[in-house]
Design a protein around this motif. Structure first.
Motif, PDB file in Angstrom:
ATOM      1  N   ILE A  72       0.748  -1.219   0.131  1.00 41.49           N
ATOM      2  CA  ILE A  72      -0.002   0.048  -0.062  1.00 41.49           C
ATOM      3  C   ILE A  72       0.919   1.195  -0.117  1.00 41.49           C
ATOM      4  CG2 ILE A  72      -1.765   1.409   1.263  1.00 41.49           C
ATOM      5  CD1 ILE A  72      -2.987  -1.348   0.162  1.00 41.49           C
ATOM      6  N   VAL A  73       0.582   2.087  -0.902  1.00 46.29           N
ATOM      7  CA  VAL A  73       1.174   3.510  -1.011  1.00 46.29           C
ATOM      8  C   VAL A  73       0.591   4.245  -0.161  1.00 46.29           C
ATOM      9  CG1 VAL A  73       1.724   5.571  -2.142  1.00 46.29           C
ATOM     10  CG2 VAL A  73       1.845   3.113  -3.238  1.00 46.29           C
ATOM     11  N   SER A  99     -11.377  -1.018 -14.711  1.00 42.53           N
ATOM     12  CA  SER A  99     -10.441  -1.235 -13.825  1.00 42.53           C
ATOM     13  C   SER A  99     -10.498  -2.370 -12.582  1.00 42.53           C
ATOM     14  CB  SER A  99      -9.806  -0.058 -13.226  1.00 42.53           C
ATOM     15  OG  SER A  99     -10.818   0.570 -12.426  1.00 42.53           O
ATOM     16  N   GLY A 100     -11.819  -2.266 -12.391  1.00 39.82           N
ATOM     17  CA  GLY A 100     -12.004  -3.328 -11.185  1.00 39.82           C
ATOM     18  C   GLY A 100     -11.708  -2.665  -9.970  1.00 39.82           C
ATOM     19  N   VAL A 101     -11.332  -1.282  -9.891  1.00 39.00           N
ATOM     20  CA  VAL A 101     -10.957  -0.538  -8.553  1.00 39.00           C
ATOM     21  C   VAL A 101     -12.363   0.205  -8.461  1.00 39.00           C
ATOM     22  CG1 VAL A 101      -9.814   1.439  -7.802  1.00 39.00           C
ATOM     23  CG2 VAL A 101      -8.763  -0.220  -9.200  1.00 39.00           C
ATOM     24  N   SER A 102     -12.839   0.140  -7.018  1.00 39.20           N
ATOM     25  CA  SER A 102     -14.325   0.818  -6.739  1.00 39.20           C
ATOM     26  C   SER A 102     -14.213   2.169  -7.040  1.00 39.20           C
ATOM     27  CB  SER A 102     -14.499   0.479  -5.077  1.00 39.20           C
ATOM     28  OG  SER A 102     -13.501   1.419  -4.625  1.00 39.20           O
ATOM     29  N   LEU A 133      -0.232  -0.488  -4.889  1.00 34.58           N
ATOM     30  CA  LEU A 133       0.442  -0.283  -6.240  1.00 34.58           C
ATOM     31  C   LEU A 133      -0.202  -1.031  -7.381  1.00 34.58           C
ATOM     32  CD1 LEU A 133       4.291  -0.917  -5.114  1.00 34.58           C
ATOM     33  CD2 LEU A 133       3.098   1.291  -5.597  1.00 34.58           C
ATOM     34  N   SER A 134      -0.796  -2.277  -7.098  1.00 36.23           N
ATOM     35  CA  SER A 134      -1.530  -2.863  -8.051  1.00 36.23           C
ATOM     36  C   SER A 134      -2.791  -2.357  -8.507  1.00 36.23           C
ATOM     37  CB  SER A 134      -1.838  -4.564  -7.491  1.00 36.23           C
ATOM     38  OG  SER A 134      -2.445  -4.332  -6.434  1.00 36.23           O
ATOM     39  N   SER A 135      -3.371  -1.672  -7.637  1.00 32.35           N
ATOM     40  CA  SER A 135      -4.613  -0.865  -7.951  1.00 32.35           C
ATOM     41  C   SER A 135      -4.228   0.367  -8.928  1.00 32.35           C
ATOM     42  CB  SER A 135      -5.442  -0.360  -6.708  1.00 32.35           C
ATOM     43  OG  SER A 135      -5.902  -1.529  -6.006  1.00 32.35           O
ATOM     44  N   LEU A 136      -3.010   0.862  -8.534  1.00 34.16           N
ATOM     45  CA  LEU A 136      -2.557   1.924  -9.440  1.00 34.16           C
ATOM     46  C   LEU A 136      -2.521   1.305 -10.808  1.00 34.16           C
ATOM     47  CD1 LEU A 136      -0.129   4.058  -7.237  1.00 34.16           C
ATOM     48  CD2 LEU A 136      -2.432   4.798  -8.242  1.00 34.16           C
ATOM     49  N   ASP A 137      -1.620   0.236 -10.810  1.00 38.26           N
ATOM     50  CA  ASP A 137      -1.235  -0.497 -12.023  1.00 38.26           C
ATOM     51  C   ASP A 137      -2.924  -0.957 -12.973  1.00 38.26           C
ATOM     52  OD1 ASP A 137       0.675  -1.260 -13.948  1.00 38.26           O
ATOM     53  OD2 ASP A 137       0.638  -3.195 -13.244  1.00 38.26           O
ATOM     54  N   ARG A 138      -3.586  -1.255 -12.260  1.00 40.04           N
ATOM     55  CA  ARG A 138      -5.008  -1.726 -12.850  1.00 40.04           C
ATOM     56  C   ARG A 138      -5.851  -0.281 -13.171  1.00 40.04           C
ATOM     57  NH1 ARG A 138      -6.480  -4.805  -8.120  1.00 40.04           N
ATOM     58  NH2 ARG A 138      -8.131  -3.270  -7.885  1.00 40.04           N
ATOM     59  N   ALA A 178      -4.080   2.375 -14.485  1.00 45.22           N
ATOM     60  CA  ALA A 178      -3.199   2.858 -15.708  1.00 45.22           C
ATOM     61  C   ALA A 178      -3.736   1.815 -16.864  1.00 45.22           C
ATOM     62  CB  ALA A 178      -1.678   2.356 -15.292  1.00 45.22           C
ATOM     63  N   TRP A 179      -3.779   0.438 -16.544  1.00 49.66           N
ATOM     64  CA  TRP A 179      -3.941  -0.251 -17.526  1.00 49.66           C
ATOM     65  C   TRP A 179      -5.367   0.058 -18.160  1.00 49.66           C
ATOM     66  CZ3 TRP A 179      -8.096  -3.729 -18.399  1.00 49.66           C
ATOM     67  CH2 TRP A 179      -7.977  -4.458 -19.789  1.00 49.66           C
ATOM     68  N   ALA A 180      -6.398   0.370 -17.554  1.00 47.57           N
ATOM     69  CA  ALA A 180      -7.698   0.726 -18.030  1.00 47.57           C
ATOM     70  C   ALA A 180      -7.904   2.009 -18.641  1.00 47.57           C
ATOM     71  CB  ALA A 180      -8.655   0.763 -16.937  1.00 47.57           C
ATOM     72  N   LEU A 181      -6.825   2.959 -18.500  1.00 45.43           N
ATOM     73  CA  LEU A 181      -6.649   4.135 -19.112  1.00 45.43           C
ATOM     74  C   LEU A 181      -5.855   3.964 -20.461  1.00 45.43           C
ATOM     75  CD1 LEU A 181      -6.399   6.480 -15.994  1.00 45.43           C
ATOM     76  CD2 LEU A 181      -8.250   6.580 -17.639  1.00 45.43           C
ATOM     77  N   GLY A 182      -5.116   2.844 -20.664  1.00 42.94           N
ATOM     78  CA  GLY A 182      -4.119   2.783 -21.737  1.00 42.94           C
ATOM     79  C   GLY A 182      -2.801   3.439 -21.634  1.00 42.94           C
ATOM     80  N   VAL A 183      -2.430   3.356 -20.290  1.00 46.36           N
ATOM     81  CA  VAL A 183      -1.187   4.418 -20.197  1.00 46.36           C
ATOM     82  C   VAL A 183      -0.277   3.266 -19.286  1.00 46.36           C
ATOM     83  CG1 VAL A 183      -2.142   6.529 -20.302  1.00 46.36           C
ATOM     84  CG2 VAL A 183      -1.865   5.367 -18.126  1.00 46.36           C
ATOM     85  N   ASP A 184       1.014   3.526 -18.919  1.00 48.05           N
ATOM     86  CA  ASP A 184       1.753   2.504 -18.343  1.00 48.05           C
ATOM     87  C   ASP A 184       1.937   3.174 -16.868  1.00 48.05           C
ATOM     88  OD1 ASP A 184       3.811   4.767 -18.223  1.00 48.05           O
ATOM     89  OD2 ASP A 184       5.213   3.828 -19.435  1.00 48.05           O
ATOM     90  N   PHE A 185       2.320   2.221 -15.821  1.00 51.25           N
ATOM     91  CA  PHE A 185       2.427   2.966 -14.459  1.00 51.25           C
ATOM     92  C   PHE A 185       2.930   4.028 -14.253  1.00 51.25           C
ATOM     93  CE2 PHE A 185       4.562   2.667 -10.374  1.00 51.25           C
ATOM     94  CZ  PHE A 185       3.328   2.585  -9.453  1.00 51.25           C
ATOM     95  N   VAL A 186       3.874   4.439 -15.048  1.00 55.72           N
ATOM     96  CA  VAL A 186       4.670   5.702 -14.681  1.00 55.72           C
ATOM     97  C   VAL A 186       3.812   6.917 -14.991  1.00 55.72           C
ATOM     98  CG1 VAL A 186       6.523   7.030 -15.644  1.00 55.72           C
ATOM     99  CG2 VAL A 186       6.978   4.581 -15.079  1.00 55.72           C
ATOM    100  N   ALA A 187       2.844   6.790 -16.025  1.00 55.25           N
ATOM    101  CA  ALA A 187       2.030   8.029 -16.344  1.00 55.25           C
ATOM    102  C   ALA A 187       0.971   8.213 -15.209  1.00 55.25           C
ATOM    103  CB  ALA A 187       1.160   7.583 -17.499  1.00 55.25           C
ATOM    104  N   MET A 188       0.832   7.086 -14.311  1.00 56.49           N
ATOM    105  CA  MET A 188      -0.014   7.502 -13.147  1.00 56.49           C
ATOM    106  C   MET A 188       0.588   8.153 -11.987  1.00 56.49           C
ATOM    107  SD  MET A 188      -3.176   6.383 -13.704  1.00 56.49           S
ATOM    108  CE  MET A 188      -3.759   6.328 -12.105  1.00 56.49           C
ATOM    109  N   VAL A 189       1.922   7.959 -11.848  1.00 59.00           N
ATOM    110  CA  VAL A 189       2.510   8.151 -10.672  1.00 59.00           C
ATOM    111  C   VAL A 189       3.510   9.371 -10.774  1.00 59.00           C
ATOM    112  CG1 VAL A 189       2.096   5.748  -9.665  1.00 59.00           C
ATOM    113  CG2 VAL A 189       4.386   6.562 -10.654  1.00 59.00           C
TER     114      VAL A 189
END
Length: 189
Positions: free
Chosen positions: A4-5, A40-43, A59-64, A66-77
Motif C-alpha cells: 500500500i502506498v 479497472s475493477g477498482v471501486s 501499487l497493483s490498484s494503480l497499475d490496474r 493505468a491499464w484501464a486508461l491505456g497508459v503505463d504505471f509511470v504515467a499514473m505516478v
C-alpha cells in the motif's frame, strides 16, 4: 509487508502526482469515474478518494487503473513535467522506516529487457559496441564509483546513484575508484 502506498503530509511520494494524473488521464480518455471503476475493477469510491487526494492505494490498484486508461504505471505516478529517465518517486514505504521502494526512472521498451549484475576491479574497463537505435541502459551503482564514457559525454556514478542513457552509441565502463565497483545494469530494447 503491505504494498500500500500511504499518503504522507509532505506528499513526497507517488500520491503527490497520482491524484492529478488520474483525473487528467481519465478525462482525456472520456471516462466517468463509474466507467473507469468498471474497466479497472477498482471501486468508484477509491477513484473518487484518489482524485481528491485522500486515500491510500495499493501499487497493483494503480497499475490496474493505468491499464484501464491505456497508459503505463509511470504515467499514473510521475510528475508530468519531469523526465521519465529520472523520476525518483517514492512508491512504497514499509512499517520499518528503512523499508522503501523508489521508482528511479523508466524508458520505453518494445521487445526485451535484460537485468545484469556487474563488478569491476580497480583499474578495470569494459568497452562496449553501440547497441541498435532505440536501446537504453539503466545503471545503479551499489558499491564504488563507475565512470561511463559515452559519445555524448562522460559521467561518474557513485554508490547509491544511477544513470539512464541511450546505448545506441559507443560507450565503456571503468572503475573510477580504488576498490571493487558493483552495479546493476538493465538493458532495454
Amino acid at each position: 509487508m503491505s504494498n500500500i502506498v500511504r499518503s504522507q503530509p509532505d506528499r513526497s511520494d507517488v500520491l503527490a502526482h497520482a491524484s492529478s494524473n488520474l483525473r487528467r488521464l481519465r478525462q482525456a480518455a472520456g471516462l466517468s469515474q463509474e466507467a473507469l471503476a468498471k474497466a479497472s475493477g477498482v471501486s468508484r469510491r477509491m477513484i473518487v478518494n484518489l482524485e481528491g487526494g485522500d486515500t491510500n492505494i495499493s501499487l497493483s490498484s494503480l497499475d490496474r487503473l493505468a491499464w484501464a486508461l491505456g497508459v503505463d504505471f509511470v504515467a499514473m505516478v510521475a510528475d508530468p513535467g519531469a523526465s521519465a529517465q529520472r523520476i525518483e518517486a517514492l512508491t512504497w514505504r514499509g512499517a520499518d522506516a528503512r523499508s522503501i521502494a523508489t521508482l528511479l526512472g523508466s524508458v520505453p521498451a518494445s521487445s526485451s529487457a535484460q537485468l545484469w549484475s556487474w563488478s569491476l576491479g580497480p583499474g578495470d574497463t569494459y568497452v562496449a559496441e553501440p547497441d541498435p537505435a532505440g536501446w537504453h541502459e539503466m545503471i545503479f551503482v551499489s558499491e564504488g564509483r563507475l565512470r561511463i564514457d559515452k559519445a555524448d559525454g562522460a559521467l561518474t556514478v557513485s554508490a547509491g546513484d544511477f544513470a539512464i542513457y541511450s546505448s545506441a552509441q559507443p560507450f565503456s565502463y571503468a572503475n573510477a575508484g580504488e576498490a571493487v565497483t558493483r552495479f546493476t545494469r538493465v538493458v532495454v530494447c
